[in-house]
Enzyme design. Sequence first.
Site, short mmCIF file in Angstrom:
data_model
loop_
_atom_site.label_atom_id
_atom_site.label_comp_id
_atom_site.label_asym_id
_atom_site.label_seq_id
_atom_site.Cartn_x
_atom_site.Cartn_y
_atom_site.Cartn_z
N GLU A 146 6.87 -3.56 2.14
CA GLU A 146 8.00 -2.68 2.50
C GLU A 146 8.73 -3.13 3.77
O GLU A 146 8.93 -2.35 4.70
CB GLU A 146 7.51 -1.23 2.65
CG GLU A 146 7.00 -0.67 1.34
CD GLU A 146 6.74 0.83 1.34
OE1 GLU A 146 6.74 1.47 2.42
OE2 GLU A 146 6.52 1.37 0.24
N GLU A 169 3.63 0.22 -6.11
CA GLU A 169 3.26 1.53 -5.54
C GLU A 169 4.02 2.58 -6.34
O GLU A 169 5.26 2.61 -6.30
CB GLU A 169 3.61 1.64 -4.05
CG GLU A 169 2.67 0.84 -3.18
CD GLU A 169 2.82 1.15 -1.69
OE1 GLU A 169 3.09 2.33 -1.34
OE2 GLU A 169 2.65 0.21 -0.88
N GLN A 206 -2.58 5.83 -4.69
CA GLN A 206 -3.56 4.79 -4.51
C GLN A 206 -4.73 5.09 -5.43
O GLN A 206 -4.54 5.82 -6.40
CB GLN A 206 -3.96 4.74 -3.04
CG GLN A 206 -2.76 4.34 -2.15
CD GLN A 206 -3.14 3.91 -0.74
OE1 GLN A 206 -4.31 3.78 -0.41
NE2 GLN A 206 -2.15 3.72 0.13
N ASN A 228 1.38 -0.09 4.59
CA ASN A 228 1.87 -0.18 5.97
C ASN A 228 0.83 -0.81 6.90
O ASN A 228 1.17 -1.47 7.87
CB ASN A 228 2.26 1.21 6.47
CG ASN A 228 3.41 1.81 5.69
OD1 ASN A 228 4.18 1.09 5.04
ND2 ASN A 228 3.56 3.12 5.72
O1 AHR Z 1 0.70 4.43 -0.13
C1 AHR Z 1 1.00 4.98 1.11
C2 AHR Z 1 2.10 4.21 1.84
O2 AHR Z 1 3.31 4.36 1.15
C3 AHR Z 1 1.92 2.72 1.94
O3 AHR Z 1 1.16 2.35 3.05
C4 AHR Z 1 3.32 2.22 2.08
O4 AHR Z 1 3.48 0.92 1.56
C5 AHR Z 1 4.16 3.26 1.38
O5 AHR Z 1 5.24 3.65 2.16
#
Ligand code: AHR
Length: 492
Positions: free
Chosen positions: A173, A291, A345, A72
């Site tokens: 996203e 992700e 992450q 984000n």
């Molecule tokens: O990984 C955390 C958040 O999850 C990221 O910023 C976003 O791309 C997703 O909604």
Amino acid sequence: MEKIKIFADKNLSIGVVEDKVFGSFLEHLGRAVYTGIYEPGHPGADKNGFRSDTAALIKELNVPVIRYPGGNFVSGYNWRDGVGPKNLRPRRLDLAWRTTETNQFGTDEFMKWCGLYGIEPMMAVNLGTGSIAEAQALTEYCNFPAGTQLSDMRIANGAQKPYGVKYWCLGNEMDGPWQMGHLSAEDYAKKALEAAKLMRLTDESIELIACGSSNIDMPTYPDWDRTVLEYLYDDADYISMHQYYYGNGSDADFFASYKRMDDFIRTIKAACDLVRAKRRSSKLMKISFDEWNVWYQKRVKLKDWEEAPEILEDIYSLKDALVFGGLLNTLINNCDRVKMAALAQLVNVIAPIFTAKGGAAIRQTIFYPFKLASLYGRGRALTTINTSPCFDSSYGQAKFLSESVVENRDGSVSVFCVNYSEKPVQAEIELRSFGALKATEHKVLSGSDLDAVNTFAHPDAVKPADIEPAAFKDGVMHVKFPAMSWNMIRLQ
Ligand code: AHR
């Protein structure tokens, strides 16, 4: 439970599990970058301020590619803020996470860090508040050799050679109303197409990832994906998928996450193939599952606009690691189309590595299935037959035993199995077509307390144990998988 049979044949493979399936993700979010990988003044920091203890754990995970800088965050990010003399870099509000971004770490620091640790960068451009011109400018800054204002700026900032960034995400996203600059599928696709054109005119060797659905519950899923593909089929190399799996419902639903991920991938494959057929194209669209993880979405309320606050710092349990192991099996078993992925992450923020500011870096429970699959899950994934009985979940019936079998490049074989049953199960693993093999290793992650976690005080509370592997005789192995366990068996 009756004895379960797992069968794989050397000559029947799903496809190649690319190294890039074991990629990860670093966002400017919470303490992922600041006090995660970068902490000047930390006793283990090098002259660049990079934490060597965190880097050593990342090395252990064998991560080949890292997506950066968001997430984000990227949809409000001006990459120019993060380059040049540090004392001139602006402090900015990060509206995505309501924090203050100091910009002391930026593109050049990330590239230097990647270079030091042999990691391939995967950059995301801002297609939210950002323009197609700025997406082009970043590509030129990174990849153009010399002799233009932007490439010479990179050289003046210390990088004589171009970074040669190959993988570029066209935004993040963009289907999500939470995303800065959120767009409809058509508007996103048109903008991404023009950004792709300018970026490719700058460097024709790059590979592009178009934004797919943010998750399976989006009201626009899967039409978003179909529309985006209809515009970008010829220009994108990958369509992205994102999905987090939550442990907030029933255990059965949580354990069935691997099946839910599989269903999602099947739908996106179908969307790709529908568009392929409509366009009479011979190209197979690849998937970048960039992700994925278990996530509790706990939001600790902190003061707004703090620098690098402790947000999204999920502490993973043994149970989470079992769910995580099933997700890895699904990625491996879909390697015919999932050619790249990013565990979201990497450090502190929903991550396998957890650090203390000024202190230690430890391995979370999910670190282990990732590390072992990353080390021994690359090669050729084999088609399997698995006779496991099923349990009911909101997503349909899921097998108690989730499996994947990989023939590694050196000819050895890895069998990954997660047992979601509360009882041990007996399994017969048949690998007759391989001829003579010897089972050399059986690692098990299990325990009586599914809520057990690793902490700074007890960093090794949850880690895999080595047990004596069963004999491999006449092409078959009779294995007992402990109740609620993740397992890796290696045969040479
Ligand atoms: O990984 C955390 C958040 O999850 C990221 O910023 C976003 O791309 C997703 O909604």
